[in-house]
Motif scaffolding. Structure first.
Motif, PDB file in Angstrom:
ATOM      1  N   THR A 276       0.809  -1.226   0.000  1.00  0.00           N
ATOM      2  CA  THR A 276       0.000   0.000   0.000  1.00  0.00           C
ATOM      3  C   THR A 276       0.844   1.279   0.000  1.00  0.00           C
ATOM      4  O   THR A 276       0.305   2.375   0.064  1.00  0.00           O
ATOM      5  N   GLY A 277       2.153   1.132  -0.063  1.00  0.00           N
ATOM      6  CA  GLY A 277       2.998   2.303  -0.228  1.00  0.00           C
ATOM      7  C   GLY A 277       2.915   2.790  -1.668  1.00  0.00           C
ATOM      8  O   GLY A 277       3.004   1.994  -2.609  1.00  0.00           O
ATOM      9  N   VAL A 278       2.731   4.074  -1.863  1.00  0.00           N
ATOM     10  CA  VAL A 278       2.573   4.637  -3.212  1.00  0.00           C
ATOM     11  C   VAL A 278       3.946   4.768  -3.878  1.00  0.00           C
ATOM     12  O   VAL A 278       4.873   5.339  -3.306  1.00  0.00           O
ATOM     13  N   LYS A 279       4.040   4.220  -5.097  1.00  0.00           N
ATOM     14  CA  LYS A 279       5.315   4.259  -5.825  1.00  0.00           C
ATOM     15  C   LYS A 279       5.427   5.473  -6.747  1.00  0.00           C
ATOM     16  O   LYS A 279       6.523   5.927  -7.044  1.00  0.00           O
ATOM     17  N   ASP A 280       4.303   5.972  -7.235  1.00  0.00           N
ATOM     18  CA  ASP A 280       4.301   7.083  -8.188  1.00  0.00           C
ATOM     19  C   ASP A 280       4.056   8.397  -7.442  1.00  0.00           C
ATOM     20  O   ASP A 280       2.996   8.590  -6.851  1.00  0.00           O
ATOM     21  N   PRO A 281       5.025   9.331  -7.460  1.00  0.00           N
ATOM     22  CA  PRO A 281       4.858  10.596  -6.726  1.00  0.00           C
ATOM     23  C   PRO A 281       3.703  11.451  -7.246  1.00  0.00           C
ATOM     24  O   PRO A 281       3.303  12.414  -6.588  1.00  0.00           O
ATOM     25  N   ALA A 282       3.171  11.107  -8.405  1.00  0.00           N
ATOM     26  CA  ALA A 282       2.026  11.859  -8.934  1.00  0.00           C
ATOM     27  C   ALA A 282       0.741  11.551  -8.159  1.00  0.00           C
ATOM     28  O   ALA A 282      -0.229  12.304  -8.231  1.00  0.00           O
ATOM     29  N   TYR A 283       0.746  10.442  -7.407  1.00  0.00           N
ATOM     30  CA  TYR A 283      -0.453  10.046  -6.662  1.00  0.00           C
ATOM     31  C   TYR A 283      -0.342  10.481  -5.207  1.00  0.00           C
ATOM     32  O   TYR A 283       0.763  10.545  -4.652  1.00  0.00           O
ATOM     33  N   PRO A 284      -1.480  10.715  -4.536  1.00  0.00           N
ATOM     34  CA  PRO A 284      -1.439  11.012  -3.097  1.00  0.00           C
ATOM     35  C   PRO A 284      -0.804   9.847  -2.343  1.00  0.00           C
ATOM     36  O   PRO A 284      -1.033   8.674  -2.694  1.00  0.00           O
ATOM     37  N   ASP A 285      -0.013  10.142  -1.322  1.00  0.00           N
ATOM     38  CA  ASP A 285       0.684   9.059  -0.620  1.00  0.00           C
ATOM     39  C   ASP A 285      -0.228   8.228   0.271  1.00  0.00           C
ATOM     40  O   ASP A 285       0.210   7.228   0.845  1.00  0.00           O
ATOM     41  N   THR A 286      -1.503   8.617   0.366  1.00  0.00           N
ATOM     42  CA  THR A 286      -2.467   7.813   1.129  1.00  0.00           C
ATOM     43  C   THR A 286      -3.477   7.117   0.194  1.00  0.00           C
ATOM     44  O   THR A 286      -4.491   6.591   0.658  1.00  0.00           O
ATOM     45  N   LEU A 287      -3.184   7.108  -1.105  1.00  0.00           N
ATOM     46  CA  LEU A 287      -4.140   6.618  -2.104  1.00  0.00           C
ATOM     47  C   LEU A 287      -4.680   5.231  -1.794  1.00  0.00           C
ATOM     48  O   LEU A 287      -5.895   4.991  -1.859  1.00  0.00           O
ATOM     49  N   TYR A 288      -3.769   4.301  -1.442  1.00  0.00           N
ATOM     50  CA  TYR A 288      -4.188   2.910  -1.277  1.00  0.00           C
ATOM     51  C   TYR A 288      -4.683   2.591   0.138  1.00  0.00           C
ATOM     52  O   TYR A 288      -4.881   1.430   0.486  1.00  0.00           O
ATOM     53  N   VAL A 289      -4.859   3.634   0.910  1.00  0.00           N
ATOM     54  CA  VAL A 289      -5.576   3.499   2.184  1.00  0.00           C
ATOM     55  C   VAL A 289      -6.938   4.181   2.056  1.00  0.00           C
ATOM     56  O   VAL A 289      -7.982   3.568   2.329  1.00  0.00           O
ATOM     57  N   ASP A 290      -6.944   5.418   1.594  1.00  0.00           N
ATOM     58  CA  ASP A 290      -8.187   6.192   1.457  1.00  0.00           C
ATOM     59  C   ASP A 290      -9.258   5.446   0.660  1.00  0.00           C
ATOM     60  O   ASP A 290     -10.449   5.531   0.980  1.00  0.00           O
ATOM     61  N   THR A 291      -8.839   4.752  -0.386  1.00  0.00           N
ATOM     62  CA  THR A 291      -9.792   4.174  -1.344  1.00  0.00           C
ATOM     63  C   THR A 291     -10.225   2.756  -1.023  1.00  0.00           C
ATOM     64  O   THR A 291     -11.059   2.190  -1.739  1.00  0.00           O
ATOM     65  N   LEU A 292      -9.675   2.164   0.055  1.00  0.00           N
ATOM     66  CA  LEU A 292      -9.925   0.743   0.333  1.00  0.00           C
ATOM     67  C   LEU A 292     -10.401   0.527   1.767  1.00  0.00           C
ATOM     68  O   LEU A 292      -9.951  -0.377   2.460  1.00  0.00           O
ATOM     69  N   ILE A 293     -11.331   1.352   2.194  1.00  0.00           N
ATOM     70  CA  ILE A 293     -11.834   1.294   3.571  1.00  0.00           C
ATOM     71  C   ILE A 293     -13.199   0.618   3.593  1.00  0.00           C
ATOM     72  O   ILE A 293     -14.126   1.021   2.876  1.00  0.00           O
ATOM     73  N   GLY A 294     -13.321  -0.415   4.429  1.00  0.00           N
ATOM     74  CA  GLY A 294     -14.599  -1.107   4.549  1.00  0.00           C
ATOM     75  C   GLY A 294     -14.564  -2.146   5.651  1.00  0.00           C
ATOM     76  O   GLY A 294     -13.487  -2.517   6.141  1.00  0.00           O
ATOM     77  N   PRO A 295     -15.720  -2.645   6.059  1.00  0.00           N
ATOM     78  CA  PRO A 295     -15.804  -3.594   7.173  1.00  0.00           C
ATOM     79  C   PRO A 295     -15.026  -4.883   6.926  1.00  0.00           C
ATOM     80  O   PRO A 295     -14.936  -5.372   5.802  1.00  0.00           O
ATOM     81  N   ASP A 296     -14.462  -5.412   8.005  1.00  0.00           N
ATOM     82  CA  ASP A 296     -13.775  -6.712   7.984  1.00  0.00           C
ATOM     83  C   ASP A 296     -12.608  -6.737   7.005  1.00  0.00           C
ATOM     84  O   ASP A 296     -12.406  -7.722   6.282  1.00  0.00           O
ATOM     85  N   THR A 297     -11.835  -5.660   6.957  1.00  0.00           N
ATOM     86  CA  THR A 297     -10.629  -5.616   6.140  1.00  0.00           C
ATOM     87  C   THR A 297      -9.443  -5.195   6.996  1.00  0.00           C
ATOM     88  O   THR A 297      -9.608  -4.760   8.139  1.00  0.00           O
ATOM     89  N   VAL A 298      -8.267  -5.341   6.413  1.00  0.00           N
ATOM     90  CA  VAL A 298      -7.021  -4.954   7.072  1.00  0.00           C
ATOM     91  C   VAL A 298      -6.201  -4.155   6.060  1.00  0.00           C
ATOM     92  O   VAL A 298      -6.224  -4.460   4.866  1.00  0.00           O
ATOM     93  N   ASN A 299      -5.491  -3.138   6.519  1.00  0.00           N
ATOM     94  CA  ASN A 299      -4.520  -2.457   5.671  1.00  0.00           C
ATOM     95  C   ASN A 299      -3.177  -2.521   6.383  1.00  0.00           C
ATOM     96  O   ASN A 299      -3.035  -1.990   7.486  1.00  0.00           O
ATOM     97  N   THR A 300      -2.216  -3.217   5.788  1.00  0.00           N
ATOM     98  CA  THR A 300      -0.891  -3.293   6.396  1.00  0.00           C
ATOM     99  C   THR A 300       0.011  -2.282   5.699  1.00  0.00           C
ATOM    100  O   THR A 300       0.220  -2.337   4.497  1.00  0.00           O
ATOM    101  N   MET A 301       0.482  -1.322   6.474  1.00  0.00           N
ATOM    102  CA  MET A 301       1.173  -0.164   5.917  1.00  0.00           C
ATOM    103  C   MET A 301       2.634  -0.129   6.342  1.00  0.00           C
ATOM    104  O   MET A 301       2.946  -0.390   7.502  1.00  0.00           O
ATOM    105  N   PRO A 302       3.517   0.242   5.409  1.00  0.00           N
ATOM    106  CA  PRO A 302       4.876   0.564   5.838  1.00  0.00           C
ATOM    107  C   PRO A 302       4.840   1.833   6.689  1.00  0.00           C
ATOM    108  O   PRO A 302       3.873   2.604   6.613  1.00  0.00           O
TER     109      PRO A 302
END
Length: 373
Positions: A276-302
């Motif tokens: 979930t770490g963003v590789k492209d500086p053109a994207y927001p650095d929280t992109l893969y957290v902001d967009t994947l929020i929902g019940p019974d999920t996990v986000n493992t972040m560096p």
């Protein structure tokens, strides 16, 4: 209460994709648990290579082990160090595990990447690591490959919690979700309890966009007639792919098959968003957290992604939004010939190879740390 706590309250558990001896000893993990509501930790060969292969944090422990086991193989020396870290993390997370009645509070340890294509060896190593760590709030990481699926079913049947790793495609995820159900069903047949078994399915995100975006950019540079349609897909494919996986998860847990297991106390195999770490500086650095929020999920972040979300993340239930748009994105991917199945197959192979390379480097670094005279 901060944004990471809010994320947990929205149903997405906060896990840390990092482990390190110094970080554990200085109370870094305890601080995240206390202040940010952290409920899990993941490790992999790349993380351990960075932790153990550089600096002196592990040298004293390794020297003590070498005095007691002067003829130990390099792999045994590594496992001694890794298992100590996993035990320490598990003990820090044990109050979380107890408070949540085994619903969370897990730390993950991966089987060797060298045996990714060997079902029997994977089963044997999972049992060996499980016994060596000897903590109920541990998950053993097994790749979600064709060989991994039967190993997952057998390992769950044996009462071992599993973190399925290196998932990129919906089809691979469906295969391991079925394997989890099969393992639980086998435990039921054996008369064994299933109410405290746990598993997550680690669906990798950013690597998909990195690969697809590269294809898009190359085609646009060559003057592709569909340049505008291609550019419109940049940074959208991985999120659409993840949303469709979650939509399938919702259907699966509503099925008669799963409901029969749930009636016996089974817990769903949560989708875990990895890479979930963003590789492209053109994207927001929280992109893969902001967009994947929902019940019974996990986000493992560096750590960097966790810091970024704490400062400027946005909490809203986004996983179930715009699912039809996600389907439209995937239809465009297919229409434009971006070959997502080929991309995801390649990413699995590259992921295993990357972990194997990190493991090679790790073994080399540990071998160079000579036993004390």
């Amino acid at each position: 209460m901060g944004k990471l706590n809010d994320l947990s309250a929205a149903g997405t558990a906060v896990w840390l994709d990092f482990v390190d001896r110094k970080f554990l000893e200085e109370g870094g993990l305890k601080k995240l648990v206390a202040e940010d509501g952290l409920t899990g930790v993941t490790s992999n060969p790349s993380i351990f290579e960075k932790a153990m292969g550089h600096g002196e944090a592990y040298d004293e422990t390794l020297a003590s082990f070498d005095k007691e086991h002067p003829d130990a193989a390099t792999i045994d020396r590594y496992e001694h160090l890794a298992i100590q870290d996993i035990k320490a993390a598990a003990e820090t997370l044990k109050p979380v595990y107890d408070r949540l009645d085994a619903a969370d509070g897990y730390v993950s340890l991966e089987v060797s990447p060298y045996i990714a294509d060997d079902t029997d060896a994977t089963i044997a190593e999972a049992k060996k690591l499980w016994d060596a760590v000897d903590r109920e709030n541990v998950m053993i990481k097994i790749p979600g490959s064709a060989a991994g699926a039967p190993a997952i079913a057998a390992t769950i049947a044996a009462g071992i919690n599993v973190n399925v790793t290196l998932l990129f495609s919906l089809e691979a995820y469906q295969r391991v979700a079925e394997a989890y159900a099969m393992g639980l069903e086998e435990r039921v047949r054996q008369g064994q309890p299933i109410d405290r078994m746990a598993s997550v399915a680690s669906f990798f995100v950013s690597r998909i966009d990195t690969t697809i975006d590269k294809q898009i950019d190359e085609r646009v540079e060559k003057g592709d007639a569909e340049a505008d349609a291609l550019k419109a897909l940049r940074g959208k494919v991985a999120i659409a792919n993840a949303k469709l996986a979650y939509a399938w998860y919702q259907e699966f847990v509503a099925s008669e098959r799963w409901q029969a297991l749930a009636a016996k106390g089974a817990r769903p195999q949560r989708l875990l968003w990895a890479s979930t770490g963003v590789k492209d500086p053109a994207y927001p650095d929280t992109l893969y957290v902001d967009t994947l929020i929902g019940p019974d999920t996990v986000n493992t972040m560096p750590p960097k992604t966790m810091d970024a979300f704490r400062e400027r993340g946005t909490v809203a239930e986004t996983l179930t939004q715009d699912v039809d748009q996600a389907r439209a994105v995937m239809a465009e991917v297919d229409r434009l010939g971006l070959d997502l199945p080929g991309v995801t197959d390649t990413l699995v192979l590259e992921g295993v190879a990357s972990f194997a390379k990190a493991f090679d480097d790790l073994m080399d670094a540990i071998a160079k740390k000579q036993p004390a005279a």
